[in-house]
Design a protein around this motif. Sequence first.
Motif, short mmCIF file in Angstrom:
data_model
loop_
_atom_site.label_atom_id
_atom_site.label_comp_id
_atom_site.label_asym_id
_atom_site.label_seq_id
_atom_site.Cartn_x
_atom_site.Cartn_y
_atom_site.Cartn_z
N THR A 180 0.89 -1.10 -0.02
CA THR A 180 -0.04 -0.05 0.03
C THR A 180 0.73 1.42 -0.02
OG1 THR A 180 -1.80 -1.36 1.09
CG2 THR A 180 -1.96 1.11 1.18
N ALA A 181 0.49 2.36 -0.87
CA ALA A 181 1.18 3.60 -0.90
C ALA A 181 1.18 4.37 0.42
CB ALA A 181 0.62 4.47 -1.95
N PRO A 182 2.20 5.11 0.74
CA PRO A 182 2.35 5.60 1.98
C PRO A 182 0.96 6.67 2.29
CG PRO A 182 4.20 6.60 0.65
CD PRO A 182 3.58 5.18 -0.09
N GLU A 183 0.73 7.35 1.51
CA GLU A 183 -0.64 8.30 1.70
C GLU A 183 -1.74 7.46 2.12
OE1 GLU A 183 -0.79 7.58 -2.84
OE2 GLU A 183 0.64 7.95 -1.31
N ALA A 184 -1.89 6.24 1.56
CA ALA A 184 -3.26 5.48 1.92
C ALA A 184 -2.97 4.74 3.44
CB ALA A 184 -3.15 4.35 0.74
N VAL A 185 -1.57 4.75 3.57
CA VAL A 185 -1.29 4.03 4.91
C VAL A 185 -1.58 5.06 5.95
CG1 VAL A 185 0.22 2.87 6.57
CG2 VAL A 185 0.23 2.11 4.05
N ALA A 186 -1.08 6.23 5.86
CA ALA A 186 -1.25 7.25 6.79
C ALA A 186 -2.37 7.86 6.96
CB ALA A 186 0.02 8.28 6.50
N TYR A 187 -3.16 8.29 5.68
CA TYR A 187 -4.48 9.16 5.74
C TYR A 187 -5.58 8.43 4.76
CZ TYR A 187 -0.38 12.45 6.37
OH TYR A 187 0.80 12.87 6.70
N GLY A 188 -5.41 7.03 4.61
CA GLY A 188 -6.27 6.53 3.91
C GLY A 188 -6.89 7.15 2.66
N LYS A 189 -5.86 7.56 1.90
CA LYS A 189 -6.12 8.27 0.86
C LYS A 189 -5.85 7.45 -0.54
CE LYS A 189 -5.27 13.03 1.80
NZ LYS A 189 -4.26 14.24 1.53
N PHE A 190 -6.95 6.50 -0.99
CA PHE A 190 -6.82 5.52 -2.12
C PHE A 190 -7.03 6.56 -3.25
CE2 PHE A 190 -7.05 2.81 1.69
CZ PHE A 190 -6.11 1.79 1.39
N SER A 191 -6.28 5.98 -4.26
CA SER A 191 -6.54 6.43 -5.56
C SER A 191 -6.03 5.49 -6.63
CB SER A 191 -6.15 7.87 -5.92
OG SER A 191 -4.52 7.84 -5.63
N SER A 192 -6.03 5.95 -7.94
CA SER A 192 -5.65 4.95 -8.85
C SER A 192 -4.09 5.17 -8.79
CB SER A 192 -5.78 5.73 -10.35
OG SER A 192 -5.48 4.87 -11.51
N ALA A 193 -3.47 6.44 -8.35
CA ALA A 193 -1.96 6.32 -7.97
C ALA A 193 -1.57 5.65 -6.71
CB ALA A 193 -1.60 7.95 -7.83
N SER A 194 -2.51 5.27 -5.97
CA SER A 194 -1.91 4.33 -4.95
C SER A 194 -1.92 2.89 -5.45
CB SER A 194 -2.86 4.30 -3.83
OG SER A 194 -4.25 4.03 -4.23
N ASP A 195 -2.94 2.59 -6.51
CA ASP A 195 -2.90 1.36 -7.02
C ASP A 195 -1.36 1.14 -7.93
OD1 ASP A 195 -5.44 0.35 -6.23
OD2 ASP A 195 -6.47 0.71 -7.96
N VAL A 196 -1.03 2.32 -8.55
CA VAL A 196 0.04 2.31 -9.22
C VAL A 196 1.28 1.84 -8.33
CG1 VAL A 196 1.97 3.56 -10.63
CG2 VAL A 196 -0.66 3.69 -11.12
N TRP A 197 1.34 2.44 -7.08
CA TRP A 197 2.35 2.00 -6.17
C TRP A 197 2.37 0.44 -5.81
CZ3 TRP A 197 5.72 4.76 -2.77
CH2 TRP A 197 6.27 4.14 -1.64
N SER A 198 1.03 -0.25 -5.72
CA SER A 198 0.93 -1.38 -5.44
C SER A 198 1.34 -2.25 -6.71
CB SER A 198 -0.56 -1.73 -5.03
OG SER A 198 -1.09 -1.03 -4.03
#
Length: 739
Positions: A546-564
């Motif tokens: 999981t992308a750091p912004e999703a871990v820290a703030y719960g901000k999921f997006s297509s960009a966090s899917d790209v991190w994954s």
Amino acid sequence: MPTKLTDNEVLAPLPYELWLACEPGFYKAYASNIKCSKCPPHSSSHDQAASICHCDKGFYRAAKDPPSSPCSRPPSAPRNLVSFINDTALFLQWAAPSDAGGRKDLSYNVLCQRCKGNHGDGAPCEPCEADLRFIPRPLALTGTSVAVLDFALHGDYTFHVEAVNGVSSLAVVPRSLANITVTTHQSGPALVGVVKRDWSSLSSIAISWTEVEQPPADILDYEVKYYEKEQEQLSYSSTRTKPPGVVVTGLKPGTLYVFRVRARTAAGYTAYCPKFEFATVEEDPNVADHGQVLVVVTATVGGCSLLVVLTLFLLITGRCQGYIKARMKSEEKRRTRLQSGHVPFSGIRTYVDPDTYEDPTQAVEEFTREIDPSRIRIERVIGTGEFGEVCSGRLQILGKPDVAVAIKTLKGGYSEQQRRDFLREATVMGQFLNPNIIRLEGVVTRSRPVMIVVEFMENGALDSFLRSHDGRFTVVQLSGLLRGVAEGMTYLADMGYIHRDLAARNVLVDQNLVCKVSDFGMSRVVEDDPDSAYSASGGKIPIRWTAPEAVAYGKFSSASDVWSYGILMWEVMSYGERPYWEMSNQDVILSIEEGYRLPAPMGCPVALHQLMLHCWQKERLQRPHFTDVASFLDKLIHNPSTLLALVSHDHSFPESPEDMRDYPLFISIGDWLDSIQMSQYKSNFLVAGYTTLDSISTMCIDDVRRIGVCLIGHQRRIVSSIQSLRLQLHHIHQSGFPV
């Protein structure tokens, strides 16, 4: 004028060996005061005073070779010729011949034949069809791979790969060839008839087509491939659509385009229809494009009328509120994507969140198909899921052969909320229709047990599949697996769907090695998953993916899917290793925050690791879109021999660690070993004489094994990090800083 000799001056006699005629085995290219030279390798002279040495039998000298060059011979056949096929391309890859013939000007030719009957039994053969395309080309290849496009359906192709050098044309012996016969696995004859142009404008062309009479299978959708006529298929674009027609936009004015259409059935893609050529309208400021205006007005009026009728219908049936919420949320997502410059493909709908329905049953009815349980035959249990068992079985389809399916069952004693959560995955999956997304066959909701029926994937989850086939695939084949996942995620991103749990365990592999994204069950992780941890909002998420912004703030997006996706790339290239190894979840979070990124797996090309690093940019807006990722992998697959050149000239990806702020920098051996959780081996390196980072960067796996690292997993982790360290030190030395 020559100087005249005096009476006291005489010419010194030449040494004895310079005026003697050359003996057999020696030669002198021309008469002069030089010594005789021994014949070059694989050549000889049998007479005295030879001016050239003739090549031995079976050896040759090219016309441009000087007499002093050794004679050489044609190379042997290429080795280890293998094939790999997916929905659109067939890949051939081979190894260099064991004997290059003593020359360096090695190249390869790929010849193609179609034979009636088995190859080699005397059956008649003929050259392959003219429109078969080879990328980069079929002849004079300097690399050891080629991609073949536009092949026929259910065809038997025999490919001959020949290695040639500068003397191959002089040889009289039979050519040494590596042969392989490939049977294409697509699904029958072309189902598309005549393609016609409905209208065109400065930048758009509307086309439609007819289906053949009584098609042998139900058509799921169509793929339209188009390109500029002048480009001669060097590059092309494609789009998908469900109805037999599409409006292609973004074209150049006054330009001729070539269109080809193919259908997709449950068995796969069919052949492309013949080529059709249509041109856009010439640019003329004095003439209005009346056709386009008429179409826009007609579409607007028709759309408004349809909206009114649909609104009245929803009000009457009592479904207005849930539907309007869903559409508003989808439209908000669509506007966000448009504002970021990401425009969805034609023919792709927008994802509707089932949670926006007040009555979840309505979402199930709208997006899924009810199956009569008598048509399902459960054969065996193949696993367990969050809600119950997962089984394999067969699904009976009227008028067609049974198909293999996977069946998810809901265990007994469930609550109504558990039933809704279970069926939610089906309502999500039922909205997707893409070759790289797991296909929903239907659901059973009117009897017990409640079931979700999906297509069966013979090779199971991608992570376990790779672990059981460790080291058996080429880089091109692994890149093909990754490209399939990128295509599926591109489709999901275009629909506005965020996966939130993209990982190799949630990608399934079929018998043709096609990867399909799965697991759409609320993007949750089960409670006992050791890779999950609580986020700020209290929900369980897979920390390592999981992308750091999703871990820290719960901000999921297509960009966090790209991190994954970057983590998934690392899993694929390491054949299913666990990301971050034995590090705890908290250590992973802290390491990422401090700038640590996973090193390249052993044997991973630098370019693929740079793509991973680009996916792991701390700023999510700096990460690539999935379309960028798929395009980059296309370049690798179609022309792997120029992989490094593509990366260095593609400025959309970082060219060096200095361009990547989050790239880790190490000062000492201890720092480096601490970063990969291998500090217990520090004394091993020092005792063996490896006291600097430069000395470590020269190590290979045999060296790591020699200093006493016995565990295979630890060896691979250290060697993978050494590759990353080597790249870092290279750029540091180039910048002039000592290490």
